[in-house]
Enzyme design. Structure first.
Site, PDB file in Angstrom:
ATOM      1  N   LEU A  85       0.823  -1.213   0.000  1.00 57.49           N
ATOM      2  CA  LEU A  85       0.000   0.000   0.000  1.00 57.49           C
ATOM      3  C   LEU A  85       0.853   1.257   0.000  1.00 57.49           C
ATOM      4  O   LEU A  85       0.587   2.204  -0.744  1.00 57.49           O
ATOM      5  CB  LEU A  85      -0.909   0.022   1.232  1.00 57.49           C
ATOM      6  CG  LEU A  85      -2.251  -0.702   1.110  1.00 57.49           C
ATOM      7  CD1 LEU A  85      -2.069  -2.213   1.057  1.00 57.49           C
ATOM      8  CD2 LEU A  85      -3.164  -0.322   2.276  1.00 57.49           C
ATOM      9  N   HIS A  91      -2.443   7.148   7.652  1.00 53.06           N
ATOM     10  CA  HIS A  91      -1.619   6.229   8.446  1.00 53.06           C
ATOM     11  C   HIS A  91      -0.127   6.519   8.229  1.00 53.06           C
ATOM     12  O   HIS A  91       0.638   6.642   9.200  1.00 53.06           O
ATOM     13  CB  HIS A  91      -1.961   4.796   8.023  1.00 53.06           C
ATOM     14  CG  HIS A  91      -1.192   3.732   8.724  1.00 53.06           C
ATOM     15  ND1 HIS A  91      -1.705   3.019   9.791  1.00 53.06           N
ATOM     16  CD2 HIS A  91       0.053   3.219   8.507  1.00 53.06           C
ATOM     17  CE1 HIS A  91      -0.816   2.120  10.204  1.00 53.06           C
ATOM     18  NE2 HIS A  91       0.263   2.231   9.436  1.00 53.06           N
ATOM     19  N   GLU A  92       0.278   6.653   6.965  1.00 45.52           N
ATOM     20  CA  GLU A  92       1.695   6.853   6.666  1.00 45.52           C
ATOM     21  C   GLU A  92       2.193   8.229   7.109  1.00 45.52           C
ATOM     22  O   GLU A  92       3.312   8.362   7.604  1.00 45.52           O
ATOM     23  CB  GLU A  92       1.951   6.663   5.171  1.00 45.52           C
ATOM     24  CG  GLU A  92       1.596   5.288   4.631  1.00 45.52           C
ATOM     25  CD  GLU A  92       2.336   4.152   5.300  1.00 45.52           C
ATOM     26  OE1 GLU A  92       3.335   4.400   6.014  1.00 45.52           O
ATOM     27  OE2 GLU A  92       1.914   3.001   5.121  1.00 45.52           O
ATOM     28  N   HIS A 135       3.068   8.060  10.643  1.00 46.03           N
ATOM     29  CA  HIS A 135       4.431   7.560  10.859  1.00 46.03           C
ATOM     30  C   HIS A 135       5.455   8.653  10.610  1.00 46.03           C
ATOM     31  O   HIS A 135       6.406   8.823  11.377  1.00 46.03           O
ATOM     32  CB  HIS A 135       4.729   6.399   9.910  1.00 46.03           C
ATOM     33  CG  HIS A 135       4.068   5.122  10.278  1.00 46.03           C
ATOM     34  ND1 HIS A 135       3.865   4.713  11.570  1.00 46.03           N
ATOM     35  CD2 HIS A 135       3.579   4.131   9.489  1.00 46.03           C
ATOM     36  CE1 HIS A 135       3.293   3.531  11.576  1.00 46.03           C
ATOM     37  NE2 HIS A 135       3.091   3.157  10.328  1.00 46.03           N
ATOM     38  N   THR A 175      -3.512   5.075  24.643  1.00 40.92           N
ATOM     39  CA  THR A 175      -3.981   4.020  23.749  1.00 40.92           C
ATOM     40  C   THR A 175      -3.861   2.681  24.466  1.00 40.92           C
ATOM     41  O   THR A 175      -2.839   2.407  25.090  1.00 40.92           O
ATOM     42  CB  THR A 175      -3.169   3.991  22.438  1.00 40.92           C
ATOM     43  OG1 THR A 175      -1.779   3.847  22.747  1.00 40.92           O
ATOM     44  CG2 THR A 175      -3.394   5.262  21.638  1.00 40.92           C
ATOM     45  N   ASP A 231      -9.836   1.041   5.508  1.00 40.85           N
ATOM     46  CA  ASP A 231     -10.036   2.497   5.567  1.00 40.85           C
ATOM     47  C   ASP A 231     -11.311   2.858   6.318  1.00 40.85           C
ATOM     48  O   ASP A 231     -11.337   3.826   7.083  1.00 40.85           O
ATOM     49  CB  ASP A 231     -10.099   3.079   4.150  1.00 40.85           C
ATOM     50  CG  ASP A 231      -8.713   3.319   3.555  1.00 40.85           C
ATOM     51  OD1 ASP A 231      -7.728   2.749   4.089  1.00 40.85           O
ATOM     52  OD2 ASP A 231      -8.611   4.057   2.568  1.00 40.85           O
TER      53      ASP A 231
END
Length: 315
Positions: A185, A225-226, A229, A250, A286
Protein backbone atom coordinates in the site's frame (compact mmCIF):
# COMPACT_ATOMS: atom_id res chain seq x y z
CA UNK A 1 -3.65 2.21 29.47
CA UNK A 2 0.04 2.10 28.86
CA UNK A 3 2.67 4.13 30.66
CA UNK A 4 4.90 6.18 28.35
CA UNK A 5 8.22 4.34 28.28
CA UNK A 6 11.51 5.19 26.59
CA UNK A 7 13.51 2.55 24.79
CA UNK A 8 16.41 3.13 22.43
CA UNK A 9 15.67 -0.20 20.78
CA UNK A 10 12.11 0.78 20.03
CA UNK A 11 13.36 4.12 18.75
CA UNK A 12 14.98 2.22 15.89
CA UNK A 13 11.65 1.39 14.24
CA UNK A 14 11.27 2.87 10.77
CA UNK A 15 7.90 2.49 9.23
CA UNK A 16 7.44 0.97 5.78
CA UNK A 17 3.82 -0.13 5.67
CA UNK A 18 3.23 -2.89 3.22
CA UNK A 19 1.72 -6.30 2.65
CA UNK A 20 3.91 -9.34 2.36
CA UNK A 21 5.64 -9.78 -0.98
CA UNK A 22 3.49 -11.88 -3.24
CA UNK A 23 3.17 -13.21 -6.71
CA UNK A 24 0.76 -11.50 -9.06
CA UNK A 25 -1.78 -14.25 -8.40
CA UNK A 26 -1.55 -13.72 -4.63
CA UNK A 27 -1.84 -9.95 -4.77
CA UNK A 28 -5.62 -9.97 -5.19
CA UNK A 29 -6.16 -11.99 -2.02
CA UNK A 30 -3.64 -9.91 -0.08
CA UNK A 31 -5.67 -6.79 -0.90
CA UNK A 32 -8.04 -7.81 1.89
CA UNK A 33 -5.35 -7.15 4.53
CA UNK A 34 -3.17 -4.17 5.40
CA UNK A 35 0.34 -5.14 6.52
CA UNK A 36 3.89 -3.95 7.23
CA UNK A 37 7.55 -4.96 6.65
CA UNK A 38 9.09 -2.55 9.16
CA UNK A 39 11.87 -4.84 10.33
CA UNK A 40 13.15 -5.66 6.85
CA UNK A 41 13.40 -1.96 5.98
CA UNK A 42 14.95 -1.20 9.37
CA UNK A 43 17.68 -3.80 8.89
CA UNK A 44 18.56 -2.39 5.49
CA UNK A 45 18.66 1.25 6.64
CA UNK A 46 20.75 0.43 9.72
CA UNK A 47 23.29 -1.38 7.54
CA UNK A 48 23.44 1.57 5.17
CA UNK A 49 23.62 4.17 7.95
CA UNK A 50 25.00 2.97 11.32
CA UNK A 51 24.48 6.45 12.82
CA UNK A 52 20.71 6.15 12.38
CA UNK A 53 20.21 4.23 15.64
CA UNK A 54 21.67 6.94 17.87
CA UNK A 55 19.93 9.71 15.94
CA UNK A 56 16.54 8.06 16.39
CA UNK A 57 17.24 7.43 20.07
CA UNK A 58 17.94 11.15 20.50
CA UNK A 59 14.65 12.02 18.76
CA UNK A 60 12.79 9.60 21.04
CA UNK A 61 14.33 11.13 24.16
CA UNK A 62 13.53 14.66 22.96
CA UNK A 63 9.94 13.62 22.19
CA UNK A 64 9.49 12.06 25.60
CA UNK A 65 10.88 15.17 27.34
CA UNK A 66 8.72 17.53 25.25
CA UNK A 67 5.56 15.58 26.06
CA UNK A 68 6.39 15.47 29.78
CA UNK A 69 7.35 19.14 29.99
CA UNK A 70 4.51 20.45 27.87
CA UNK A 71 6.82 22.14 25.35
CA UNK A 72 4.36 21.81 22.52
CA UNK A 73 3.58 23.89 19.46
CA UNK A 74 0.97 26.63 19.73
CA UNK A 75 -1.00 27.78 16.74
CA UNK A 76 -1.72 26.14 13.40
CA UNK A 77 0.89 24.33 11.35
CA UNK A 78 0.26 24.22 7.59
CA UNK A 79 2.38 21.76 5.64
CA UNK A 80 2.98 22.26 1.90
CA UNK A 81 2.73 18.98 0.01
CA UNK A 82 4.59 18.07 -3.17
CA UNK A 83 3.08 15.08 -4.98
CA UNK A 84 5.49 13.22 -7.27
CA UNK A 85 3.63 11.03 -9.77
CA UNK A 86 5.54 8.25 -11.51
CA UNK A 87 3.43 6.56 -14.16
CA UNK A 88 3.65 3.94 -16.88
CA UNK A 89 -0.09 3.55 -17.49
CA UNK A 90 -2.96 6.03 -17.67
CA UNK A 91 -4.31 4.67 -14.35
CA UNK A 92 -0.99 5.40 -12.64
CA UNK A 93 -1.01 8.97 -13.97
CA UNK A 94 -3.51 9.98 -11.30
CA UNK A 95 -5.54 13.12 -11.94
CA UNK A 96 -5.33 16.41 -10.11
CA UNK A 97 -8.83 15.67 -8.80
CA UNK A 98 -7.62 12.43 -7.24
CA UNK A 99 -4.57 14.15 -5.79
CA UNK A 100 -6.65 16.95 -4.28
CA UNK A 101 -9.05 14.41 -2.81
CA UNK A 102 -6.14 12.94 -0.85
CA UNK A 103 -5.11 16.36 0.46
CA UNK A 104 -8.73 16.91 1.49
CA UNK A 105 -8.77 13.61 3.40
CA UNK A 106 -5.57 14.52 5.26
CA UNK A 107 -7.07 17.87 6.24
CA UNK A 108 -10.23 16.22 7.53
CA UNK A 109 -8.51 13.39 9.39
CA UNK A 110 -5.87 15.58 11.06
CA UNK A 111 -8.47 18.19 12.06
CA UNK A 112 -11.24 15.88 13.32
CA UNK A 113 -13.48 16.95 10.44
CA UNK A 114 -13.94 13.45 9.03
CA UNK A 115 -17.61 12.45 8.97
CA UNK A 116 -16.94 9.22 10.91
CA UNK A 117 -15.22 11.02 13.82
CA UNK A 118 -18.59 11.03 15.60
CA UNK A 119 -18.53 7.23 15.57
CA UNK A 120 -15.78 7.14 18.21
CA UNK A 121 -17.18 5.00 21.07
CA UNK A 122 -18.02 6.65 24.39
CA UNK A 123 -15.15 4.75 26.03
CA UNK A 124 -12.65 6.71 23.93
CA UNK A 125 -14.54 9.99 23.55
CA UNK A 126 -12.46 11.63 26.28
CA UNK A 127 -9.19 11.05 24.41
CA UNK A 128 -10.20 11.50 20.77
CA UNK A 129 -8.16 14.36 19.36
CA UNK A 130 -8.02 17.11 16.79
CA UNK A 131 -4.34 17.09 15.81
CA UNK A 132 -4.77 20.54 14.27
CA UNK A 133 -2.32 20.30 11.37
CA UNK A 134 -3.38 21.25 7.87
CA UNK A 135 -2.02 20.44 4.42
CA UNK A 136 -1.95 22.44 1.19
CA UNK A 137 -1.06 21.13 -2.25
CA UNK A 138 2.08 22.98 -3.28
CA UNK A 139 3.13 21.27 -6.49
CA UNK A 140 2.53 18.19 -8.66
CA UNK A 141 5.51 16.75 -10.54
CA UNK A 142 4.89 14.03 -13.13
CA UNK A 143 7.33 11.67 -14.80
CA UNK A 144 6.71 8.90 -17.31
CA UNK A 145 8.54 5.64 -16.64
CA UNK A 146 8.88 2.16 -18.06
CA UNK A 147 9.08 0.60 -14.58
CA UNK A 148 6.26 -1.78 -13.69
CA UNK A 149 6.99 -1.53 -9.94
CA UNK A 150 9.36 0.35 -7.62
CA UNK A 151 9.72 -1.73 -4.43
CA UNK A 152 10.69 -0.24 -1.06
CA UNK A 153 14.35 0.69 -1.56
CA UNK A 154 13.49 4.36 -2.28
CA UNK A 155 14.27 4.20 -6.01
CA UNK A 156 11.21 6.34 -6.73
CA UNK A 157 12.85 9.14 -4.71
CA UNK A 158 16.06 9.21 -6.77
CA UNK A 159 16.30 10.71 -10.27
CA UNK A 160 19.45 8.68 -10.93
CA UNK A 161 17.33 5.55 -10.54
CA UNK A 162 14.51 6.85 -12.72
CA UNK A 163 12.51 8.44 -9.92
CA UNK A 164 11.96 12.03 -8.78
CA UNK A 165 14.21 13.70 -6.20
CA UNK A 166 12.34 15.25 -3.25
CA UNK A 167 11.59 18.97 -3.43
CA UNK A 168 12.70 21.01 -0.37
CA UNK A 169 12.22 18.03 2.00
CA UNK A 170 13.00 20.05 5.15
CA UNK A 171 10.05 22.38 4.54
CA UNK A 172 7.71 20.38 2.28
CA UNK A 173 6.16 16.95 2.68
CA UNK A 174 6.93 14.93 -0.42
CA UNK A 175 4.50 12.17 -1.37
CA UNK A 176 5.32 9.79 -4.20
CA UNK A 177 2.51 8.07 -6.09
CA UNK A 178 3.60 5.00 -8.04
CA UNK A 179 3.11 1.26 -8.31
CA UNK A 180 5.18 -0.13 -5.46
CA UNK A 181 4.57 -3.81 -6.17
CA UNK A 182 3.96 -6.96 -4.12
CA UNK A 183 0.57 -5.74 -2.94
CA UNK A 184 2.24 -2.92 -0.98
CA UNK A 185 0.00 0.00 0.00
CA UNK A 186 2.66 2.51 1.01
CA UNK A 187 5.47 3.39 3.38
CA UNK A 188 6.88 6.38 5.23
CA UNK A 189 10.26 7.52 6.49
CA UNK A 190 10.37 8.12 10.20
CA UNK A 191 11.96 11.32 11.56
CA UNK A 192 15.73 10.97 11.68
CA UNK A 193 16.33 9.49 8.26
CA UNK A 194 18.12 11.17 5.35
CA UNK A 195 16.43 14.25 3.89
CA UNK A 196 17.29 12.85 0.45
CA UNK A 197 14.69 10.11 0.96
CA UNK A 198 12.32 11.83 3.37
CA UNK A 199 8.60 11.59 2.75
CA UNK A 200 5.78 9.14 2.08
CA UNK A 201 5.12 6.69 -0.75
CA UNK A 202 1.58 5.62 -1.65
CA UNK A 203 0.62 3.14 -4.34
CA UNK A 204 -1.63 4.80 -6.93
CA UNK A 205 -4.33 2.18 -6.22
CA UNK A 206 -4.69 3.49 -2.65
CA UNK A 207 -4.25 7.21 -3.27
CA UNK A 208 -7.19 9.48 -2.46
CA UNK A 209 -10.87 8.90 -3.19
CA UNK A 210 -11.28 8.90 -6.95
CA UNK A 211 -9.80 7.46 -10.12
CA UNK A 212 -7.59 4.44 -9.44
CA UNK A 213 -8.35 4.17 -5.67
CA UNK A 214 -9.52 0.61 -4.90
CA UNK A 215 -11.61 -0.71 -1.99
CA UNK A 216 -11.19 -1.46 0.87
CA UNK A 217 -8.43 1.17 0.83
CA UNK A 218 -10.24 3.83 -1.20
CA UNK A 219 -10.93 6.42 1.51
CA UNK A 220 -7.45 7.94 1.62
CA UNK A 221 -6.54 6.46 5.01
CA UNK A 222 -3.34 4.82 3.76
CA UNK A 223 -1.86 8.33 3.50
CA UNK A 224 -3.30 9.29 6.90
CA UNK A 225 -1.62 6.23 8.45
CA UNK A 226 1.70 6.85 6.67
CA UNK A 227 1.78 10.59 7.43
CA UNK A 228 1.18 9.55 11.05
CA UNK A 229 4.43 7.56 10.86
CA UNK A 230 6.18 10.51 9.19
CA UNK A 231 5.06 12.53 12.23
CA UNK A 232 6.62 10.00 14.64
CA UNK A 233 3.64 7.79 15.49
CA UNK A 234 4.16 4.08 16.09
CA UNK A 235 1.81 1.28 15.22
CA UNK A 236 -0.76 1.03 17.97
CA UNK A 237 0.32 -2.50 18.98
CA UNK A 238 3.96 -1.41 19.23
CA UNK A 239 5.11 -3.92 16.57
CA UNK A 240 5.16 -6.66 19.22
CA UNK A 241 2.62 -8.78 21.04
CA UNK A 242 1.12 -6.41 23.65
CA UNK A 243 3.85 -3.96 22.66
CA UNK A 244 4.25 -0.27 23.45
CA UNK A 245 3.52 2.59 21.04
CA UNK A 246 4.88 5.21 23.49
CA UNK A 247 1.44 6.76 23.91
CA UNK A 248 -0.18 6.71 27.35
CA UNK A 249 -3.84 6.82 26.33
CA UNK A 250 -3.98 4.02 23.75
CA UNK A 251 -4.85 0.55 25.12
CA UNK A 252 -2.54 -2.44 24.86
CA UNK A 253 -3.23 -4.36 21.64
CA UNK A 254 -2.36 -8.01 21.11
CA UNK A 255 -1.31 -7.30 17.53
CA UNK A 256 -2.60 -5.63 14.38
CA UNK A 257 -6.31 -5.71 13.58
CA UNK A 258 -7.70 -6.17 10.09
CA UNK A 259 -10.96 -5.54 8.29
CA UNK A 260 -13.55 -3.65 10.35
CA UNK A 261 -13.63 -5.32 13.79
CA UNK A 262 -16.90 -5.38 15.71
CA UNK A 263 -16.86 -3.17 18.80
CA UNK A 264 -15.91 -3.90 21.55
CA UNK A 265 -12.87 -5.94 20.59
CA UNK A 266 -11.07 -7.13 23.71
CA UNK A 267 -7.33 -7.58 24.05
CA UNK A 268 -5.89 -10.57 25.92
CA UNK A 269 -3.05 -8.35 27.17
CA UNK A 270 -2.85 -7.42 30.86
CA UNK A 271 -6.19 -6.03 32.03
CA UNK A 272 -7.98 -7.26 28.88
CA UNK A 273 -8.66 -3.69 27.68
CA UNK A 274 -10.98 -2.84 24.81
CA UNK A 275 -8.72 -2.22 21.82
CA UNK A 276 -8.83 1.11 19.99
CA UNK A 277 -9.30 -0.61 16.64
CA UNK A 278 -10.61 2.61 15.06
CA UNK A 279 -7.25 4.35 15.54
CA UNK A 280 -5.48 5.42 12.35
CA UNK A 281 -2.33 3.58 13.45
CA UNK A 282 -3.95 0.13 13.46
CA UNK A 283 -4.20 -2.01 10.29
CA UNK A 284 -7.95 -1.96 9.77
CA UNK A 285 -9.64 -1.18 6.45
CA UNK A 286 -10.04 2.50 5.57
CA UNK A 287 -13.66 2.40 6.76
CA UNK A 288 -12.55 1.03 10.15
CA UNK A 289 -10.09 3.80 11.17
CA UNK A 290 -11.20 7.31 12.11
CA UNK A 291 -9.39 8.77 15.12
CA UNK A 292 -6.11 9.88 16.68
CA UNK A 293 -5.77 10.07 20.46
CA UNK A 294 -4.72 13.03 22.62
CA UNK A 295 -1.49 11.22 23.45
CA UNK A 296 -0.73 10.77 19.77
CA UNK A 297 -1.40 14.47 19.20
CA UNK A 298 1.09 15.34 21.94
CA UNK A 299 3.67 13.08 20.37
CA UNK A 300 3.12 14.70 16.97
CA UNK A 301 3.28 18.20 18.47
CA UNK A 302 6.64 17.39 20.06
CA UNK A 303 8.44 16.98 16.72
CA UNK A 304 7.45 20.51 15.63
CA UNK A 305 8.74 22.42 18.67
CA UNK A 306 12.10 24.19 18.65
CA UNK A 307 14.71 21.45 18.60
CA UNK A 308 12.22 18.90 17.31
CA UNK A 309 12.97 16.70 14.30
CA UNK A 310 10.49 18.58 12.06
CA UNK A 311 10.76 22.08 13.57
CA UNK A 312 11.56 23.51 10.12
CA UNK A 313 7.95 22.79 9.10
CA UNK A 314 6.60 24.99 11.90
CA UNK A 315 8.38 28.16 10.69
Amino acid sequence: MKKLLLSAAAALLLFSCQKDNATEEQTASLAAHRGCASHEVLERQLKENPALASRMAEIEKFTNDAVKNGRLVNGKIEIPVVVNVLYRTAAENISLTQIQSQIDVLNKDFNALNSDFNQVPTLFSGVKANVGISFVLDQVIRKSTTKTSWGTRDAMKKSKQGGIDPTSPTTKLNIWSCTIGGGILGYAQFPGGSSATDGVVIDAKYFGLAGSAAAPYNLGRTATHEVGHWMNLRHIWGDATCGNDFVADTPLHNTANYGVPAYPHYSTCAGTPVEMTMNYMDYTDDAGMYMFSAGQKARIDAIFVSGGARYSFAQ
